[in-house]
Write a protein that holds these residues in place. Structure first.
Motif, PDB file in Angstrom:
ATOM      1  N   GLU A 272       0.806  -1.219   0.000  1.00 38.55           N
ATOM      2  CA  GLU A 272       0.000   0.000   0.000  1.00 38.55           C
ATOM      3  C   GLU A 272       0.840   1.271   0.000  1.00 38.55           C
ATOM      4  OE1 GLU A 272      -3.221   2.247   2.908  1.00 38.55           O
ATOM      5  OE2 GLU A 272      -2.722   0.155   3.290  1.00 38.55           O
ATOM      6  N   HIS A 273       1.875   1.338   0.803  1.00 38.69           N
ATOM      7  CA  HIS A 273       2.685   2.558   0.899  1.00 38.69           C
ATOM      8  C   HIS A 273       3.470   2.836  -0.373  1.00 38.69           C
ATOM      9  CE1 HIS A 273       2.735   3.000   5.560  1.00 38.69           C
ATOM     10  NE2 HIS A 273       1.522   3.019   5.043  1.00 38.69           N
ATOM     11  N   ALA A 274       3.669   1.846  -1.198  1.00 35.41           N
ATOM     12  CA  ALA A 274       4.395   2.040  -2.456  1.00 35.41           C
ATOM     13  C   ALA A 274       3.463   2.487  -3.582  1.00 35.41           C
ATOM     14  CB  ALA A 274       5.114   0.755  -2.858  1.00 35.41           C
ATOM     15  N   GLY A 275       2.163   2.464  -3.341  1.00 34.96           N
ATOM     16  CA  GLY A 275       1.210   2.906  -4.346  1.00 34.96           C
ATOM     17  C   GLY A 275       0.831   1.847  -5.364  1.00 34.96           C
ATOM     18  N   ARG A 276       1.015   0.598  -5.013  1.00 29.83           N
ATOM     19  CA  ARG A 276       0.651  -0.483  -5.946  1.00 29.83           C
ATOM     20  C   ARG A 276      -0.850  -0.461  -6.196  1.00 29.83           C
ATOM     21  NH1 ARG A 276       1.001  -6.776  -4.477  1.00 29.83           N
ATOM     22  NH2 ARG A 276      -0.136  -5.907  -2.745  1.00 29.83           N
ATOM     23  N   THR A 277      -1.239  -0.552  -7.471  1.00 36.07           N
ATOM     24  CA  THR A 277      -2.656  -0.531  -7.834  1.00 36.07           C
ATOM     25  C   THR A 277      -3.104  -1.790  -8.565  1.00 36.07           C
ATOM     26  OG1 THR A 277      -2.159   0.675  -9.862  1.00 36.07           O
ATOM     27  CG2 THR A 277      -2.763   1.995  -7.931  1.00 36.07           C
ATOM     28  N   VAL A 278      -2.182  -2.541  -9.149  1.00 38.80           N
ATOM     29  CA  VAL A 278      -2.517  -3.783  -9.840  1.00 38.80           C
ATOM     30  C   VAL A 278      -1.810  -4.923  -9.121  1.00 38.80           C
ATOM     31  CG1 VAL A 278      -2.427  -5.055 -12.018  1.00 38.80           C
ATOM     32  CG2 VAL A 278      -2.811  -2.583 -12.044  1.00 38.80           C
ATOM     33  N   PHE A 279      -2.554  -5.946  -8.759  1.00 39.21           N
ATOM     34  CA  PHE A 279      -2.028  -7.041  -7.960  1.00 39.21           C
ATOM     35  C   PHE A 279      -1.550  -8.190  -8.845  1.00 39.21           C
ATOM     36  CE2 PHE A 279      -4.428  -4.356  -5.257  1.00 39.21           C
ATOM     37  CZ  PHE A 279      -3.715  -4.333  -4.068  1.00 39.21           C
ATOM     38  N   HIS A 280      -0.604  -7.868  -9.712  1.00 35.21           N
ATOM     39  CA  HIS A 280       0.123  -8.809 -10.570  1.00 35.21           C
ATOM     40  C   HIS A 280       1.526  -8.229 -10.641  1.00 35.21           C
ATOM     41  CE1 HIS A 280       0.143 -11.502 -14.360  1.00 35.21           C
ATOM     42  NE2 HIS A 280       1.372 -11.017 -14.263  1.00 35.21           N
ATOM     43  N   ALA A 281       2.516  -8.995 -10.254  1.00 34.03           N
ATOM     44  CA  ALA A 281       3.890  -8.491 -10.239  1.00 34.03           C
ATOM     45  C   ALA A 281       4.209  -7.818 -11.564  1.00 34.03           C
ATOM     46  CB  ALA A 281       4.866  -9.637  -9.985  1.00 34.03           C
ATOM     47  N   HIS A 282       4.825  -6.639 -11.492  1.00 30.31           N
ATOM     48  CA  HIS A 282       5.215  -5.943 -12.712  1.00 30.31           C
ATOM     49  C   HIS A 282       6.366  -4.992 -12.442  1.00 30.31           C
ATOM     50  CE1 HIS A 282       2.037  -3.498 -10.854  1.00 30.31           C
ATOM     51  NE2 HIS A 282       2.559  -2.435 -11.462  1.00 30.31           N
ATOM     52  N   LEU A 283       7.230  -4.918 -13.426  1.00 24.55           N
ATOM     53  CA  LEU A 283       8.408  -4.054 -13.386  1.00 24.55           C
ATOM     54  C   LEU A 283       8.129  -2.832 -14.240  1.00 24.55           C
ATOM     55  CD1 LEU A 283      11.483  -3.519 -12.892  1.00 24.55           C
ATOM     56  CD2 LEU A 283      11.892  -4.863 -14.974  1.00 24.55           C
ATOM     57  N   HIS A 284       8.345  -1.646 -13.666  1.00 26.12           N
ATOM     58  CA  HIS A 284       8.276  -0.402 -14.431  1.00 26.12           C
ATOM     59  C   HIS A 284       9.675  -0.125 -14.974  1.00 26.12           C
ATOM     60  CE1 HIS A 284       4.358   1.047 -12.735  1.00 26.12           C
ATOM     61  NE2 HIS A 284       4.725   0.242 -11.750  1.00 26.12           N
ATOM     62  N   VAL A 285       9.780   0.115 -16.270  1.00 28.93           N
ATOM     63  CA  VAL A 285      11.032   0.526 -16.902  1.00 28.93           C
ATOM     64  C   VAL A 285      10.816   1.981 -17.312  1.00 28.93           C
ATOM     65  CG1 VAL A 285      12.693   0.103 -18.739  1.00 28.93           C
ATOM     66  CG2 VAL A 285      11.415  -1.821 -17.754  1.00 28.93           C
ATOM     67  N   LEU A 286      11.558   2.885 -16.678  1.00 30.55           N
ATOM     68  CA  LEU A 286      11.361   4.321 -16.856  1.00 30.55           C
ATOM     69  C   LEU A 286      12.625   4.980 -17.382  1.00 30.55           C
ATOM     70  CD1 LEU A 286       9.890   4.525 -13.324  1.00 30.55           C
ATOM     71  CD2 LEU A 286       8.548   5.126 -15.328  1.00 30.55           C
ATOM     72  N   GLY A 287      12.470   5.955 -18.259  1.00 30.40           N
ATOM     73  CA  GLY A 287      13.625   6.709 -18.749  1.00 30.40           C
ATOM     74  C   GLY A 287      13.294   7.485 -19.996  1.00 30.40           C
ATOM     75  N   GLY A 288      14.316   7.678 -20.822  1.00 30.60           N
ATOM     76  CA  GLY A 288      14.150   8.448 -22.045  1.00 30.60           C
ATOM     77  C   GLY A 288      14.292   9.933 -21.832  1.00 30.60           C
ATOM     78  N   GLU A 289      14.570  10.322 -20.598  1.00 32.82           N
ATOM     79  CA  GLU A 289      14.760  11.721 -20.228  1.00 32.82           C
ATOM     80  C   GLU A 289      15.424  11.748 -18.850  1.00 32.82           C
ATOM     81  OE1 GLU A 289      11.037  13.789 -19.397  1.00 32.82           O
ATOM     82  OE2 GLU A 289      10.145  11.886 -18.824  1.00 32.82           O
ATOM     83  N   GLN A 290      15.860  12.918 -18.433  1.00 35.57           N
ATOM     84  CA  GLN A 290      16.435  13.065 -17.091  1.00 35.57           C
ATOM     85  C   GLN A 290      15.321  12.834 -16.072  1.00 35.57           C
ATOM     86  OE1 GLN A 290      19.758  13.831 -15.988  1.00 35.57           O
ATOM     87  NE2 GLN A 290      18.763  13.114 -14.135  1.00 35.57           N
ATOM     88  N   LEU A 291      15.503  11.855 -15.207  1.00 38.67           N
ATOM     89  CA  LEU A 291      14.513  11.565 -14.175  1.00 38.67           C
ATOM     90  C   LEU A 291      14.842  12.362 -12.919  1.00 38.67           C
ATOM     91  CD1 LEU A 291      14.257   7.697 -14.643  1.00 38.67           C
ATOM     92  CD2 LEU A 291      12.733   9.459 -15.556  1.00 38.67           C
ATOM     93  N   GLY A 292      13.806  12.657 -12.143  1.00 37.59           N
ATOM     94  CA  GLY A 292      14.000  13.367 -10.890  1.00 37.59           C
ATOM     95  C   GLY A 292      14.635  12.490  -9.827  1.00 37.59           C
ATOM     96  N   LEU A 293      14.943  13.118  -8.710  1.00 39.92           N
ATOM     97  CA  LEU A 293      15.493  12.374  -7.587  1.00 39.92           C
ATOM     98  C   LEU A 293      14.472  11.334  -7.133  1.00 39.92           C
ATOM     99  CD1 LEU A 293      17.173  15.231  -5.553  1.00 39.92           C
ATOM    100  CD2 LEU A 293      18.236  13.607  -7.130  1.00 39.92           C
ATOM    101  N   PHE A 294      14.963  10.291  -6.544  1.00 41.69           N
ATOM    102  CA  PHE A 294      14.122   9.164  -6.144  1.00 41.69           C
ATOM    103  C   PHE A 294      13.875   9.219  -4.649  1.00 41.69           C
ATOM    104  CE2 PHE A 294      13.305   4.667  -5.239  1.00 41.69           C
ATOM    105  CZ  PHE A 294      12.331   4.410  -6.176  1.00 41.69           C
TER     106      PHE A 294
END
Length: 117
Positions: free
Chosen positions: A90-112
């Protein structure tokens, strides 16, 4: 799982924009992208989250990561950089209950993580 959104996407019952597919994984563009490139990589077999996936099938988890790396390379982010994210709980903001990897990029990403200030 019959009521799982990502299982329906993998089965072709819900349309998606496929980016990459292997025998065990399916990668598609996120419909609400959080960066210029935002691709989701899911195992074709249903696992609720990455913790359950790792315990049940470590090789399949490795396949998900390898597919994420292939997506990053195909999208031209292997040199400039990219981010892998698994949201679990819940604290991570998961909304779909099927394991999934987000691959993010293509631009400068903000701090994590937590904003400062």
């Amino acid at each position: 799982m019959s009521d799982c959104l990502f299982c329906k996407i993998v089965a072709g019952d819900i349309p998606s924009t496929k980016v990459h597919e292997t025998e065990t994984t399916f990668a598609f563009r996120d419909i609400n992208p959080q960066s210029k490139v935002h691709v989701l990589v899911v195992p074709k077999a249903h696992h609720e989250d990455v913790v359950e996936l790792a315990a049940a099938d470590p090789q399949l988890l490795a396949d998900v990561i390898a597919t994420g790396a292939a997506v990053a390379k195909a999208e031209g982010m292997d040199v400039s950089g990219f981010r892998f994210v698994f949201n679990t709980g819940e604290h991570a903001g998961r909304t779909v209950f099927h394991a999934h990897l987000h691959v993010l990029g293509g631009e400068q990403l903000g701090l994590f993580g937590r904003p400062t200030g």
